[in-house]
Write an enzyme that holds these catalytic residues in place. Sequence first.
Site, PDB file in Angstrom:
ATOM      1  N   ASP A 166       0.848  -1.192   0.000  1.00  0.00           N
ATOM      2  CA  ASP A 166       0.000   0.000   0.000  1.00  0.00           C
ATOM      3  C   ASP A 166       0.885   1.244   0.000  1.00  0.00           C
ATOM      4  O   ASP A 166       1.853   1.309   0.758  1.00  0.00           O
ATOM      5  CB  ASP A 166      -0.848  -0.037   1.290  1.00  0.00           C
ATOM      6  CG  ASP A 166      -2.112   0.788   1.194  1.00  0.00           C
ATOM      7  OD1 ASP A 166      -2.015   1.919   0.714  1.00  0.00           O
ATOM      8  OD2 ASP A 166      -3.174   0.300   1.608  1.00  0.00           O
ATOM      9  N   ARG A 216      -0.734   4.448   0.009  1.00  0.00           N
ATOM     10  CA  ARG A 216      -1.681   5.559   0.126  1.00  0.00           C
ATOM     11  C   ARG A 216      -1.306   6.544   1.215  1.00  0.00           C
ATOM     12  O   ARG A 216      -1.686   7.686   1.175  1.00  0.00           O
ATOM     13  CB  ARG A 216      -3.085   5.016   0.415  1.00  0.00           C
ATOM     14  CG  ARG A 216      -3.786   4.579  -0.819  1.00  0.00           C
ATOM     15  CD  ARG A 216      -5.111   3.981  -0.485  1.00  0.00           C
ATOM     16  NE  ARG A 216      -4.995   2.686   0.168  1.00  0.00           N
ATOM     17  CZ  ARG A 216      -6.014   2.017   0.660  1.00  0.00           C
ATOM     18  NH1 ARG A 216      -7.214   2.536   0.614  1.00  0.00           N
ATOM     19  NH2 ARG A 216      -5.845   0.835   1.215  1.00  0.00           N
TER      20      ARG A 216
HETATM   21  N1  LIG Z   1      -2.843  -2.480  -5.837  1.00  0.00           N
HETATM   22  C1  LIG Z   1      -4.088  -2.907  -5.703  1.00  0.00           C
HETATM   23  N2  LIG Z   1      -5.011  -2.017  -5.331  1.00  0.00           N
HETATM   24  C2  LIG Z   1      -6.267  -2.446  -5.181  1.00  0.00           C
HETATM   25  C3  LIG Z   1      -6.665  -3.767  -5.407  1.00  0.00           C
HETATM   26  N3  LIG Z   1      -8.000  -3.850  -5.165  1.00  0.00           N
HETATM   27  C4  LIG Z   1      -8.404  -2.616  -4.791  1.00  0.00           C
HETATM   28  N4  LIG Z   1      -7.364  -1.751  -4.814  1.00  0.00           N
HETATM   29  C5  LIG Z   1      -7.274  -0.344  -4.430  1.00  0.00           C
HETATM   30  O1  LIG Z   1      -7.434  -0.296  -3.034  1.00  0.00           O
HETATM   31  C6  LIG Z   1      -8.034   0.928  -2.670  1.00  0.00           C
HETATM   32  C7  LIG Z   1      -9.273   0.609  -1.886  1.00  0.00           C
HETATM   33  O2  LIG Z   1      -9.624   1.751  -1.213  1.00  0.00           O
HETATM   34  P1  LIG Z   1     -10.956   1.893  -0.404  1.00  0.00           P
HETATM   35  O3  LIG Z   1     -12.144   1.517  -1.231  1.00  0.00           O
HETATM   36  O4  LIG Z   1     -10.930   3.278   0.141  1.00  0.00           O
HETATM   37  O5  LIG Z   1     -10.888   0.789   0.731  1.00  0.00           O
HETATM   38  P2  LIG Z   1      -9.877   0.462   1.892  1.00  0.00           P
HETATM   39  O6  LIG Z   1      -9.043   1.600   2.273  1.00  0.00           O
HETATM   40  O7  LIG Z   1      -9.130  -0.774   1.520  1.00  0.00           O
HETATM   41  O8  LIG Z   1     -10.798   0.070   3.109  1.00  0.00           O
HETATM   42  P3  LIG Z   1     -12.302   0.378   3.475  1.00  0.00           P
HETATM   43  O9  LIG Z   1     -12.383   1.805   3.883  1.00  0.00           O
HETATM   44  O10 LIG Z   1     -12.604  -0.544   4.579  1.00  0.00           O
HETATM   45  O11 LIG Z   1     -13.125   0.090   2.247  1.00  0.00           O
HETATM   46  C8  LIG Z   1      -8.299   1.689  -3.957  1.00  0.00           C
HETATM   47  O12 LIG Z   1      -7.255   2.619  -4.181  1.00  0.00           O
HETATM   48  C9  LIG Z   1      -8.302   0.578  -4.995  1.00  0.00           C
HETATM   49  O13 LIG Z   1      -7.952   1.053  -6.287  1.00  0.00           O
HETATM   50  C10 LIG Z   1      -5.671  -4.697  -5.808  1.00  0.00           C
HETATM   51  O14 LIG Z   1      -5.919  -5.873  -6.019  1.00  0.00           O
HETATM   52  N5  LIG Z   1      -4.402  -4.210  -5.939  1.00  0.00           N
END
Ligand SMILES: Nc1nc2c(ncn2[C@@H]2O[C@H](COP(=O)(O)OP(=O)(O)OP(=O)(O)O)[C@@H](O)[C@H]2O)c(=O)[nH]1
Length: 522
Positions: free
Chosen positions: A430, A432
């Site tokens: 991650d 972010r």
């Molecule tokens: N690198 C990568 N990113 C992913 C994948 N699946 C989802 N994402 C990314 O993960 C992030 C998910 O963000 P959110 O929907 O805010 O969710 P979260 O922070 O994981 O947690 P919640 O707030 O509980 O939903 C987004 O930036 C998506 O593009 C994956 O398989 N690989």
Amino acid sequence: MAGSTDDIKTVLAQIAQSQSHLLSAFDSLSHRVDELAQSQSRTSNRPQAKTEESFSIVNGSAPPPATNGLVPVVPSLQSPPLMPQDAGTSTPGPTAAPTSPKSGFTSRIVLTTYPKQIGIKPLPMDWGNPDPKLRGPVTVSRAASTIGKRNAIGAHGGSYSIYYALALASKELKADHKPDFTNTQPAVEIGPFPQWGDKKKIVAMDPWGHSVPWTYGDMIKNENVDLRPTIAITKAHMKLPELEESVRAGRLVPDGKVCLNAGGELAVTKVAVEPVWYLPGVAERFGIDEGTLRRSLFEHTGGMYPELITRGDIKVFLPPIGGLTVYIFGDPAKMSDPNSRLALRIHDECNGSDVFGSDICTCRPYLIFGIEEAVKEAQNGGCGVVIYFRKEGRALGEVTKYLVYNARKRGEDRASDYFKRTENIAGVKDMRFQALMPDILHWLGITKIDRMLSMSNMKHDAIVGQGIPIHERVELPAEWIPADSRVEIDAKITAGYFTAGKKMTEEELKAVQGRMWEDIDH
Ligand SMILES: Nc1nc2c(ncn2[C@@H]2O[C@H](COP(=O)(O)OP(=O)(O)OP(=O)(O)O)[C@@H](O)[C@H]2O)c(=O)[nH]1
Ligand SMILES: [Zn+2]
């Protein structure tokens, strides 16, 4: 031992001093070479270069192209005797060069600037000052009228600054275009809040970004300073097919105010925010020193912003990244009212799911659930907020994300391996960095969250770490989870995401498998 450390220190100081002298000498020399080159081109009848205008390079960064090809020597922020403030006193400022009315470029290329250069007089910037006039406007434009007054590095528009450059280069946009801000003022009033005057609470956006044309209108008009807003606030209606279904299923009841009709149409206040970083504050959030942050930003943007190194006096940086959008349901004044309830969803971009409905993750379902819950909170007399950050693929980008998908689907796609796949490719799971995310909450005046529509421990810890308590965490109900995204959600819960249910054992996690490509092909 102590003696030898002192000796090393003395030698280092001497090296630093002579480097500083060399730098000054280099500055004056390159200035001299530049002058000579200019006077030569005036006296000789050399034909014009093939480009429409001819350029030379100034400011001690490099001599004109056709001379000796010296590489610029720039001081490092991490070695105190070489602070950029020590350099550049003899170099003419960027405003000294005439500007072409056609392209808007100065006739000499300004590679970088130095603090004490002639013509360099940044507008005062006192980040965190509660009075916007005393705080000073974020000034980043390199227009001839403004370049010497800049108190910020980078460019407006985040990643869109590149399109701005293209528009200018292709002459779609006139170099001297001045924005007309008539009637663009915020659709609703937000703030000011005491948090806007706290330099530790807001470090990744300009709290006065929405009021620029009005707060600093005199400077724009009378002094021709090119200033732009970094926040805009508007009102709209929005329509999502799932919300029509919510009304049909009786989960949402139209009230004509927030949920407007049987089609599930919503009334919303929206705020678009571009990133503006106060570098000392950003560094502090990550627990690193400002010099390390500046050096890393410089190196890993292909050396795109040399002023990160040469202008230690400038503390503000507009990074070339995406910003965020706030969607407010209900009365925006209630966001900051401690007696009103607040439901909040923080959502990071997932274009594949959010827009195109991919079922491999829970992104769109959680986004829709977040909106539905936000609307309900507003209808119950509180307020609902959804904040959408441009951080595609956990800020690793969509290419990395798709590579991970391939690796998953060509393997066994088990929840137990979910994060390993990403780490193998990207090196991290991650990027972010939720540390900067709570700034927007401070800006909105939010001091507590009644219902947090997220399971993420990273979001939770960042918000609580900023002194904003979360009273209830609401996980995505099981019926909202698409079959193929069970792998993602179970892996997340095992990695520390919130659940009211029980955590899975390693064995159970191994048993959760996604759909294989073969299954898709039939
Ligand atoms: N690198 C990568 N990113 C992913 C994948 N699946 C989802 N994402 C990314 O993960 C992030 C998910 O963000 P959110 O929907 O805010 O969710 P979260 O922070 O994981 O947690 P919640 O707030 O509980 O939903 C987004 O930036 C998506 O593009 C994956 O398989 N690989
Ligand atoms: Zn997703």
